[in-house]
Write an enzyme that holds these catalytic residues in place. Structure first.
Site, PDB file in Angstrom:
ATOM      1  N   GLU A  45       1.066  -1.225  -0.268  1.00 25.00           N
ATOM      2  CA  GLU A  45      -0.065   0.045   0.028  1.00 25.00           C
ATOM      3  C   GLU A  45       1.033   1.203   0.006  1.00 25.00           C
ATOM      4  OE1 GLU A  45      -3.647   1.851   2.674  1.00 25.00           O
ATOM      5  OE2 GLU A  45      -2.074   0.661   3.689  1.00 25.00           O
ATOM      6  N   LYS A 118     -10.079   1.895  -1.779  1.00 20.90           N
ATOM      7  CA  LYS A 118     -10.317   1.258  -0.486  1.00 20.90           C
ATOM      8  C   LYS A 118     -11.653   1.752   0.100  1.00 20.90           C
ATOM      9  CE  LYS A 118      -7.470   1.376   3.809  1.00 20.90           C
ATOM     10  NZ  LYS A 118      -6.290   1.896   4.225  1.00 20.90           N
ATOM     11  N   CYS A 162      -5.407  -3.036   2.978  1.00 17.73           N
ATOM     12  CA  CYS A 162      -5.145  -2.978   4.604  1.00 17.73           C
ATOM     13  C   CYS A 162      -6.309  -2.924   5.309  1.00 17.73           C
ATOM     14  CB  CYS A 162      -4.498  -1.423   4.556  1.00 17.73           C
ATOM     15  SG  CYS A 162      -3.575  -1.413   6.099  1.00 17.73           S
TER      16      CYS A 162
END
Length: 303
Positions: A45, A118, A162
């Site tokens: 990331e 995300k 994440c």
């Protein structure tokens, strides 16, 4: 997919504020992975810069780029040159005032196979991501779910990012849409003030929850994480020591490759692309789901 194997690799690296230097390091590690036979390479990331979310600073928005843009073009050219599928990470400027933490998947010819913005955005000490990132759309403008796998020449990739890795709903929705691999580019580490015991618990939780997604969905998982100590530019803390431990596991959660907590490098594994099918025949979780009984999952709290 065919019954042949897929050679894949995950990159674990340190990063800094020099975008060119960080990307040059990423490129070098990707080349190393390909020299060892990788067909699919996954970067961590926000690998083009230091992890800037330790503090809130409006000047940081200058780092954001459109897609296509300079970083995506650089990664596109690398994927095309090496003939691989490449998963990169970009601080995306979607429009003035709307920015995303975006994973971009590049096909072997350098084209963009798809992107994932995300969905779950944290806001914790040292991880002030809500200041910088708008959550990905729950539904794309063409009607697709925000949790839609990306079709590539090496299969359907369930790319998440994440904080998404703590949510079983995200992994399950990707699996139900036909994802063949779950991919979690990550930037996570320790507060240097935490005790060794607490640090061990956090790391174990991070690994366990993702192995759980592999088991519950009978899918391999790829989780590249950054490594190294990055200082807090605000000076309010001593910074974050990113814990590395990037790993690849199979559809029963078995480790196929794992990095340590301090060194840069490449981890690689060969996946048997028929294994998910064989595992699902003896562990048929998807068959036995009680979809008629899960309506309350759409409620915030059952009170």
């Amino acid at each position: 997919m065919s019954t042949s194997t897929l050679n894949l690799a995950a990159i674990q690296q340190t990063c800094n504020n020099d975008k060119d230097a960080s990307l040059t390091k990423s490129e070098s590690l990707v080349r190393h992975a390909v020299a060892e036979g990788a067909q699919l390479v996954v970067l961590q990331e926000l690998h083009a810069t230091s992890y800037f979310c330790q503090s809130e600073d409006t000047e940081i928005f200058e780092l954001a780029e459109p897609i296509p843009g300079p970083t995506s073009e650089r990664l596109s050219n690398l994927a095309k040159e090496l003939g691989i599928v490449l998963v990169g990470s970009i601080f995306e400027r979607r429009m003035n005032g709307v920015y995303h933490n975006t994973a971009v998947v590049f096909e072997k010819d350098g084209s963009i196979a798809g992107l994932y913005r995300k969905m779950h955005i944290p806001d914790d000490p040292g991880f002030y991501e809500k200041f910088y990132f708008t959550p990905g759309d729950a539904e794309f403008n063409d009607g697709r779910s925000g949790f839609t796998p990306i079709q590539t020449s090496v299969g359907k990739l369930g790319v998440l990012v994440c904080w998404d890795q703590w949510y079983p709903e995200a992994a399950r929705l990707m699996a139900l849409a036909g994802a063949e691999i779950l991919i979690y580019p990550t930037a996570i580490g320790w507060d240097t003030n935490d005790s060794p015991e607490e640090q061990a618990r956090q790391l174990d939780a991070w690994i366990t929850v993702q192995r759980g997604h592999a088991v519950a969905n009978n899918l391999p998982v790829v989780a590249p994480n950054r490594v190294g100590l990055e200082s807090d530019p605000s000076g309010h803390s001593q910074g974050i020591r990113f814990w590395g431990n990037s790993f690849i596991c199979g559809p029963q959660g078995e480790f196929l490759a794992r990095a340590d907590d301090s060194n840069e490098g490449v981890i690689k594994a060969s996946l048997d692309r028929s294994r998910t099918e064989s595992v699902r025949r003896i562990w048929p979780y998807l068959r036995d789901r009680r979809i008629d009984a899960y309506q309350d999952l759409l409620k915030r709290v059952r009170d």
